[in-house]
Design a protein around this motif. Structure first.
Motif, mmCIF file in Angstrom:
data_model
loop_
_atom_site.group_PDB
_atom_site.id
_atom_site.type_symbol
_atom_site.label_atom_id
_atom_site.label_comp_id
_atom_site.label_asym_id
_atom_site.label_seq_id
_atom_site.Cartn_x
_atom_site.Cartn_y
_atom_site.Cartn_z
ATOM 1 N N VAL A 282 0.843 -1.190 0.000
ATOM 2 C CA VAL A 282 0.000 0.000 0.000
ATOM 3 C C VAL A 282 0.879 1.240 0.000
ATOM 4 N N ARG A 283 0.528 2.194 -0.864
ATOM 5 C CA ARG A 283 1.282 3.436 -0.996
ATOM 6 C C ARG A 283 0.395 4.627 -0.642
ATOM 7 N N PRO A 284 1.002 5.764 -0.317
ATOM 8 C CA PRO A 284 0.203 6.947 0.007
ATOM 9 C C PRO A 284 -0.660 7.428 -1.159
ATOM 10 N N GLY A 285 -1.819 7.965 -0.821
ATOM 11 C CA GLY A 285 -2.682 8.634 -1.769
ATOM 12 C C GLY A 285 -3.002 9.998 -1.189
ATOM 13 N N ILE A 286 -4.301 10.245 -0.952
ATOM 14 C CA ILE A 286 -4.671 11.462 -0.238
ATOM 15 C C ILE A 286 -4.091 11.447 1.179
ATOM 16 N N ALA A 287 -3.967 10.257 1.745
ATOM 17 C CA ALA A 287 -3.277 10.133 3.033
ATOM 18 C C ALA A 287 -1.779 10.044 2.774
ATOM 19 N N ALA B 21 -8.857 18.999 10.381
ATOM 20 C CA ALA B 21 -8.887 19.082 8.924
ATOM 21 C C ALA B 21 -7.914 18.115 8.255
ATOM 22 N N SER B 22 -6.878 17.698 8.946
ATOM 23 C CA SER B 22 -5.869 16.842 8.330
ATOM 24 C C SER B 22 -5.713 15.486 9.016
ATOM 25 N N THR B 23 -6.618 15.146 9.910
ATOM 26 C CA THR B 23 -6.509 13.859 10.622
ATOM 27 C C THR B 23 -7.804 13.077 10.515
ATOM 28 N N LEU B 24 -7.695 11.857 9.987
ATOM 29 C CA LEU B 24 -8.836 10.937 9.896
ATOM 30 C C LEU B 24 -8.540 9.732 10.763
ATOM 31 N N THR B 25 -9.485 9.374 11.618
ATOM 32 C CA THR B 25 -9.322 8.193 12.468
ATOM 33 C C THR B 25 -10.420 7.193 12.152
ATOM 34 N N SER C 290 0.426 9.615 5.161
ATOM 35 C CA SER C 290 0.969 8.627 6.091
ATOM 36 C C SER C 290 -0.169 8.095 6.951
ATOM 37 N N TRP C 291 0.090 6.989 7.641
ATOM 38 C CA TRP C 291 -0.915 6.412 8.537
ATOM 39 C C TRP C 291 -0.202 5.547 9.568
ATOM 40 N N SER C 292 -0.888 5.310 10.657
ATOM 41 C CA SER C 292 -0.345 4.454 11.711
ATOM 42 C C SER C 292 -1.452 3.574 12.263
#
Length: 541
Positions: A82-87, A157-161, A89-91
């Motif tokens: 999996v590579r970055p898109g609109i995100a 605005a920049s964090t999705l959980t 980075s992720w954890s």
């Protein structure tokens, strides 16, 4: 034909738009395709809607992949990565119950609205609230219309959980975010401005788009032509080509003729004879990749005959796997007999089933059908489905089974499956998009509630009335298992038990996606998940 309302999301000069539309409706007079446009011929009969929450079928996926951005993307060369898109980075939390994504700043939708984490959360929630087929993987992970707004949230605005409602493999969620049309990011403000009677903008999105992708929708005339124009404000930088013109050309010979005359740059959905001929043409390249869907023969265990294991095994012995794959499936699929796609760590070698009429006759006699019986085969009226059905009809007859072939549309064939109103179906299915065993096993084998009232129509195990509690438990355990080696063992155990059960879906071939490219087209990579992106495609003459 009445023209669909024009949707211009990216400003174009009137003269340039007019010139491209002339090209789209009458390009046969052109000696060669324009250097800054990609002309694609394909069958768009199944492109019925552009609404990402409702669109189904593979043909609409590459359209969505260029109009919209995904949260993450699959690697071009290794789709398990999996590579970055609109995100960016992720954890994943240590307890594997949540994933936090950092959403890129500065991304704009086609109409200029900023893309935020709230747009991402709203888009995913919308898919569950509309609750069509594309909600199925999310529901399998425990999400629902009732819990989605607290399970998928924008904390700023920049964090999705994403909070997982139940234990599952977080990697599956990432794969779905990377492959499902229902996971693309929509311009929330634009869609809500076109909401009608609480439909979440569904009516408007049927013929319009609201994305941030490399291309914007300029015009669509169903079963005729679709024009995509470059979005110069794209966050990765403008695409290399100014426009993409998709033309509805359902006849394979027409596609071949237009490729020969340099009237097309890309042709999709061609028949095997034409593809075989073009493989020897130095002016084109024929690219083939395997996807995860399976061509299969499916039996309904609601029918008392097929509820008998011996009858199912007899049918399994009456399929000419080798003959079908050798003479019918080239350019459509490759030999495969397992419900899990090939080339994954948990994939097993084919079990080696072959046409064996004597063994089938013996099993039928033991089941009380020494002279066979009458049945029906439902099948799409298209190649290679009809060819497979004709082969099956012939080999069934060798054991005394008289099968009438009932051809029809997708709604007639798969609608009958969804209603459990069939005996035999020659079809194609499977999760297929996510490069993980769970995808196929969930679609083809898993069935947590076999009651007719459950109406689990998106599970083909339910459609065929097959339910094995032990298989269900193994799939559920594998989904939650943290140890990679143990997870592989569990998925392999599912496949072995399904074979031992003589599960009612018999895979014949794994589907392939074949595309013909003009020799001057570069940067075109055929995606096994159908998410072929055109932002880096260019021509060199």
């Amino acid at each position: 034909m009445q023209e669909t309302a024009v949707n211009v999301l990216h400003p174009l000069k009137t003269a340039a738009l007019a010139a491209m539309l002339v090209l789209a409706t009458g390009w046969s007079a052109v000696a060669a395709t324009p250097p800054d446009q990609l002309l694609v011929g394909m069958n768009m009969n199944n492109v019925l809607t552009l609404d990402p929450a409702s669109a189904t079928g593979n043909d609409v996926v590459p359209v969505a992949a260029n109009l919209y951005d995904y949260v993450v993307e699959l690697d071009l060369h290794d789709p398990t990565q999996v590579r970055p898109g609109i995100a960016e980075s992720w954890s994943i939390a240590d307890d594997r119950r949540s994933i936090v994504f950092r959403i890129r700043s500065g991304v704009k939708f086609h109409l200029g609205n900023p893309l935020t984490a709230e747009d991402v959360a709203w888009s995913l929630a919308r898919t569950l609230k509309i609750n069509r087929a594309l909600a199925s993987p999310w529901k399998a992970y425990g999400f629902s219309a009732a819990n989605v707004e607290r399970s998928i949230e924008a904390t700023d605005a920049s964090t999705l959980t994403i909070h997982l409602p139940r234990p599952t493999d977080p990697r599956l969620v990432l794969y779905t975010l990377a492959t499902s049309i229902g996971a693309v990011v929509l311009d929330r403000k634009t869609v809500l401005a076109h909401e009608h009677n609480g439909d979440h903008g569904a009516q408007w999105l049927t013929t319009h788009s609201a994305g941030s992708g490399a291309y914007a929708l300029a015009r669509w005339r169903p079963e005729d032509v679709m024009l995509l124009t470059r979005f110069d404000g794209y966050w990765r930088g403008p695409a290399k080509l100014r426009a993409v013109v998709l033309r509805h050309i359902p006849e394979s010979q027409s596609l071949r003729l237009m490729i020969d005359r340099n009237d097309l740059d890309v042709a999709m959905g061609m028949s095997a004879p034409d593809l075989n001929a073009l493989r020897h043409d130095p002016n084109v390249a024929v690219e083939t990749v395997a996807s995860g869907s399976m061509y299969y023969v499916a039996l309904s265990m609601s029918d008392p005959k097929f509820a008998d294991r011996r009858v199912r095994e007899a049918i399994r012995n009456l399929i000419d796997y080798d003959g079908i794959n050798r003479t019918i499936m080239p350019n459509y699929g490759v030999f495969h007999q397992r419900p899990v796609q090939s080339a994954l760590p948990a994939s097993l070698p084919d079990p080696g089933y072959a046409l064996n009429v004597a063994a089938a006759r013996k099993l039928l006699a033991e089941a009380g059908f020494p002279d066979g019986f009458k049945t029906t085969i439902r099948v799409l009226a298209d190649p290679p489905f009809m060819n497979i059905a004709t082969s099956l009809q012939s080999t069934l007859a060798q054991a005394g089974i008289q099968a009438e072939v009932l051809s029809g549309t997708g709604n007639q064939v798969y609608g009958a499956m969804r209603n459990r109103d069939f005996q035999i179906v020659v079809g194609r299915g499977g999760g297929g998009m996510e490069p993980d065993p769970y995808s196929n096993l969930r679609a083809l084998v898993y069935n947590p509630d076999n009651a007719a009232s459950a109406k689990l129509t998106n599970f083909q195990g339910w459609r065929t009335s097959f339910s094995d509690p032990q298989i269900n438990r193994l799939i559920e355990r594998a989904e939650r298992e943290r140890d990679g080696a143990e997870q592989i063992r569990l998925y392999q155990q599912v496949q072995q038990r399904y074979d031992a059960d003589v599960g009612p879906i018999f895979p014949i071939s794994q589907m392939t996606n074949t595309v013909v490219l003009a020799k001057d087209v570069h940067g075109y990579f055929v995606s096994p998940a159908w998410t072929t992106r055109l932002r880096d495609v260019y021509k060199q003459r």
